[in-house]
Design a protein around this motif. Sequence first.
Motif, PDB file in Angstrom:
ATOM      1  N   LEU A  36       0.970  -1.212   0.021  1.00 51.36           N
ATOM      2  CA  LEU A  36      -0.024   0.003   0.147  1.00 51.36           C
ATOM      3  C   LEU A  36       0.856   1.201   0.061  1.00 51.36           C
ATOM      4  O   LEU A  36       0.529   2.256  -0.651  1.00 51.36           O
ATOM      5  CB  LEU A  36      -0.934  -0.066   1.305  1.00 51.36           C
ATOM      6  CG  LEU A  36      -2.197  -1.159   1.126  1.00 51.36           C
ATOM      7  CD1 LEU A  36      -2.668  -1.193   2.481  1.00 51.36           C
ATOM      8  CD2 LEU A  36      -3.035  -0.746   0.079  1.00 51.36           C
ATOM      9  N   VAL A  37       1.891   1.322   0.693  1.00 51.01           N
ATOM     10  CA  VAL A  37       2.854   2.483   0.949  1.00 51.01           C
ATOM     11  C   VAL A  37       3.573   2.558  -0.604  1.00 51.01           C
ATOM     12  O   VAL A  37       3.785   3.640  -1.033  1.00 51.01           O
ATOM     13  CB  VAL A  37       3.824   2.311   1.842  1.00 51.01           C
ATOM     14  CG1 VAL A  37       4.948   3.555   1.763  1.00 51.01           C
ATOM     15  CG2 VAL A  37       3.330   2.283   3.320  1.00 51.01           C
ATOM     16  N   GLY A  38       3.962   1.737  -1.196  1.00 52.34           N
ATOM     17  CA  GLY A  38       4.613   1.582  -2.590  1.00 52.34           C
ATOM     18  C   GLY A  38       3.665   2.158  -3.268  1.00 52.34           C
ATOM     19  O   GLY A  38       3.991   3.048  -4.307  1.00 52.34           O
ATOM     20  N   THR A  39       2.559   1.551  -3.253  1.00 54.91           N
ATOM     21  CA  THR A  39       1.163   2.158  -4.407  1.00 54.91           C
ATOM     22  C   THR A  39       1.103   3.730  -4.069  1.00 54.91           C
ATOM     23  O   THR A  39       1.013   4.517  -5.129  1.00 54.91           O
ATOM     24  CB  THR A  39      -0.008   1.343  -3.959  1.00 54.91           C
ATOM     25  OG1 THR A  39       0.123   0.074  -4.460  1.00 54.91           O
ATOM     26  CG2 THR A  39      -1.093   1.751  -5.274  1.00 54.91           C
ATOM     27  N   LEU A  40       1.199   4.016  -2.948  1.00 54.17           N
ATOM     28  CA  LEU A  40       1.070   5.564  -2.651  1.00 54.17           C
ATOM     29  C   LEU A  40       1.897   6.205  -3.287  1.00 54.17           C
ATOM     30  O   LEU A  40       1.632   7.118  -3.663  1.00 54.17           O
ATOM     31  CB  LEU A  40       0.552   5.649  -1.044  1.00 54.17           C
ATOM     32  CG  LEU A  40       0.482   7.154  -0.687  1.00 54.17           C
ATOM     33  CD1 LEU A  40      -0.820   7.552  -1.166  1.00 54.17           C
ATOM     34  CD2 LEU A  40       0.507   7.235   0.919  1.00 54.17           C
ATOM     35  N   MET A  41       3.191   5.635  -3.040  1.00 53.80           N
ATOM     36  CA  MET A  41       4.209   6.403  -3.432  1.00 53.80           C
ATOM     37  C   MET A  41       4.136   6.609  -4.909  1.00 53.80           C
ATOM     38  O   MET A  41       4.750   7.815  -5.399  1.00 53.80           O
ATOM     39  CB  MET A  41       5.806   5.913  -2.886  1.00 53.80           C
ATOM     40  CG  MET A  41       5.777   6.063  -1.622  1.00 53.80           C
ATOM     41  SD  MET A  41       6.296   7.808  -1.094  1.00 53.80           S
ATOM     42  CE  MET A  41       7.790   8.069  -1.951  1.00 53.80           C
ATOM     43  N   LEU A  42       3.801   5.522  -5.659  1.00 53.86           N
ATOM     44  CA  LEU A  42       4.035   5.677  -6.988  1.00 53.86           C
ATOM     45  C   LEU A  42       2.787   6.814  -7.536  1.00 53.86           C
ATOM     46  O   LEU A  42       2.879   7.631  -8.587  1.00 53.86           O
ATOM     47  CB  LEU A  42       3.685   4.328  -7.631  1.00 53.86           C
ATOM     48  CG  LEU A  42       4.851   3.466  -7.677  1.00 53.86           C
ATOM     49  CD1 LEU A  42       4.486   1.872  -8.111  1.00 53.86           C
ATOM     50  CD2 LEU A  42       5.885   3.861  -8.716  1.00 53.86           C
ATOM     51  N   LYS A  43       1.715   6.672  -6.936  1.00 49.94           N
ATOM     52  CA  LYS A  43       0.438   7.605  -7.189  1.00 49.94           C
ATOM     53  C   LYS A  43       1.091   9.145  -7.045  1.00 49.94           C
ATOM     54  O   LYS A  43       0.819   9.811  -7.902  1.00 49.94           O
ATOM     55  CB  LYS A  43      -0.713   7.193  -6.793  1.00 49.94           C
ATOM     56  CG  LYS A  43      -1.297   5.956  -7.137  1.00 49.94           C
ATOM     57  CD  LYS A  43      -2.514   5.944  -6.544  1.00 49.94           C
ATOM     58  CE  LYS A  43      -3.322   4.507  -7.186  1.00 49.94           C
ATOM     59  NZ  LYS A  43      -3.789   4.572  -8.562  1.00 49.94           N
ATOM     60  N   LEU A  44       1.663   9.161  -5.921  1.00 54.21           N
ATOM     61  CA  LEU A  44       2.325  10.626  -5.764  1.00 54.21           C
ATOM     62  C   LEU A  44       3.254  11.105  -6.413  1.00 54.21           C
ATOM     63  O   LEU A  44       3.231  12.220  -7.171  1.00 54.21           O
ATOM     64  CB  LEU A  44       2.852  10.564  -4.299  1.00 54.21           C
ATOM     65  CG  LEU A  44       1.837  10.759  -3.188  1.00 54.21           C
ATOM     66  CD1 LEU A  44       2.500  10.673  -1.796  1.00 54.21           C
ATOM     67  CD2 LEU A  44       0.926  11.864  -3.226  1.00 54.21           C
ATOM     68  N   MET A  45       3.895  10.165  -7.280  1.00 58.45           N
ATOM     69  CA  MET A  45       5.167  10.402  -8.050  1.00 58.45           C
ATOM     70  C   MET A  45       4.526  10.787  -9.355  1.00 58.45           C
ATOM     71  O   MET A  45       4.931  11.802  -9.918  1.00 58.45           O
ATOM     72  CB  MET A  45       6.231   9.348  -8.210  1.00 58.45           C
ATOM     73  CG  MET A  45       7.118   9.229  -7.132  1.00 58.45           C
ATOM     74  SD  MET A  45       8.351   7.969  -6.836  1.00 58.45           S
ATOM     75  CE  MET A  45       8.572   7.248  -8.480  1.00 58.45           C
ATOM     76  N   VAL A  46       3.600  10.182  -9.699  1.00 54.27           N
ATOM     77  CA  VAL A  46       3.025  10.286 -11.127  1.00 54.27           C
ATOM     78  C   VAL A  46       2.062  11.963 -11.109  1.00 54.27           C
ATOM     79  O   VAL A  46       2.289  12.265 -12.073  1.00 54.27           O
ATOM     80  CB  VAL A  46       1.881   9.140 -11.521  1.00 54.27           C
ATOM     81  CG1 VAL A  46       0.969   9.533 -12.361  1.00 54.27           C
ATOM     82  CG2 VAL A  46       2.701   7.868 -11.699  1.00 54.27           C
ATOM     83  N   TRP A  47       1.544  12.024  -9.752  1.00 56.11           N
ATOM     84  CA  TRP A  47       0.745  13.460 -10.013  1.00 56.11           C
ATOM     85  C   TRP A  47       1.755  14.444  -9.695  1.00 56.11           C
ATOM     86  O   TRP A  47       1.527  15.293 -10.503  1.00 56.11           O
ATOM     87  CB  TRP A  47       0.013  13.222  -8.420  1.00 56.11           C
ATOM     88  CG  TRP A  47      -0.834  14.531  -8.007  1.00 56.11           C
ATOM     89  CD1 TRP A  47      -1.651  15.015  -8.598  1.00 56.11           C
ATOM     90  CD2 TRP A  47      -0.247  15.299  -7.053  1.00 56.11           C
ATOM     91  NE1 TRP A  47      -2.066  16.236  -7.878  1.00 56.11           N
ATOM     92  CE2 TRP A  47      -1.031  16.527  -7.143  1.00 56.11           C
ATOM     93  CE3 TRP A  47       0.818  15.521  -5.923  1.00 56.11           C
ATOM     94  CZ2 TRP A  47      -0.929  17.599  -6.381  1.00 56.11           C
ATOM     95  CZ3 TRP A  47       1.086  16.491  -5.261  1.00 56.11           C
ATOM     96  CH2 TRP A  47      -0.078  17.557  -5.466  1.00 56.11           C
ATOM     97  N   TYR A  48       2.851  14.201  -9.189  1.00 59.26           N
ATOM     98  CA  TYR A  48       3.959  15.177  -9.016  1.00 59.26           C
ATOM     99  C   TYR A  48       4.542  15.572 -10.645  1.00 59.26           C
ATOM    100  O   TYR A  48       4.730  16.423 -11.033  1.00 59.26           O
ATOM    101  CB  TYR A  48       4.956  14.899  -8.168  1.00 59.26           C
ATOM    102  CG  TYR A  48       6.226  15.826  -8.254  1.00 59.26           C
ATOM    103  CD1 TYR A  48       6.091  17.308  -7.435  1.00 59.26           C
ATOM    104  CD2 TYR A  48       7.369  15.608  -8.372  1.00 59.26           C
ATOM    105  CE1 TYR A  48       6.976  18.243  -7.434  1.00 59.26           C
ATOM    106  CE2 TYR A  48       8.342  16.379  -8.675  1.00 59.26           C
ATOM    107  CZ  TYR A  48       8.153  17.886  -8.118  1.00 59.26           C
ATOM    108  OH  TYR A  48       9.275  18.568  -7.886  1.00 59.26           O
ATOM    109  N   ALA A  49       4.730  14.284 -11.338  1.00 61.92           N
ATOM    110  CA  ALA A  49       5.362  14.587 -12.589  1.00 61.92           C
ATOM    111  C   ALA A  49       4.157  15.184 -13.320  1.00 61.92           C
ATOM    112  O   ALA A  49       4.582  15.975 -14.490  1.00 61.92           O
ATOM    113  CB  ALA A  49       5.713  13.200 -13.302  1.00 61.92           C
ATOM    114  N   TYR A  50       2.910  14.932 -13.220  1.00 58.40           N
ATOM    115  CA  TYR A  50       1.810  15.537 -13.809  1.00 58.40           C
ATOM    116  C   TYR A  50       1.922  17.152 -13.789  1.00 58.40           C
ATOM    117  O   TYR A  50       1.722  17.992 -14.579  1.00 58.40           O
ATOM    118  CB  TYR A  50       0.629  14.902 -13.650  1.00 58.40           C
ATOM    119  CG  TYR A  50      -0.655  15.909 -14.259  1.00 58.40           C
ATOM    120  CD1 TYR A  50      -0.844  15.312 -15.798  1.00 58.40           C
ATOM    121  CD2 TYR A  50      -1.620  16.447 -13.623  1.00 58.40           C
ATOM    122  CE1 TYR A  50      -2.036  16.280 -16.295  1.00 58.40           C
ATOM    123  CE2 TYR A  50      -2.626  17.038 -14.498  1.00 58.40           C
ATOM    124  CZ  TYR A  50      -2.808  16.878 -15.448  1.00 58.40           C
ATOM    125  OH  TYR A  50      -3.792  17.752 -16.190  1.00 58.40           O
TER     126      TYR A  50
END
Length: 91
Positions: free
Chosen positions: A72-86
């Motif tokens: 779950l923490v890994g999924t959250l980190m990936l979503k945050l990174m994608v959001w930040y890149a966007y």
Amino acid sequence: GGVLFSLEMLSSYFPPKTIWRSFYCAIVAAITLRGIDPLHSGKLVAFEITYHYAFGWFEMPVFVMLGAIGGLVGTLMLKLMVWYAYLRKSS
């Protein structure tokens, strides 16, 4: 095993042909080390661990929870990174 993992993780393009070559090289290296025994200990590596007792089944729920939390923490980190890149791309 560690060499194969590092090649797979660090490479941006890793074709199957290279995977098989790396696998073959890792097997040859392991067999050679087993035959030469450079540490004169009968072990393949210096940090080989021998466990004196098996794990208890009561420990399994804790490990399952740790795995689920890590996922779950890994999924959250990936979503945050994608959001930040966007956000960076749109600004």
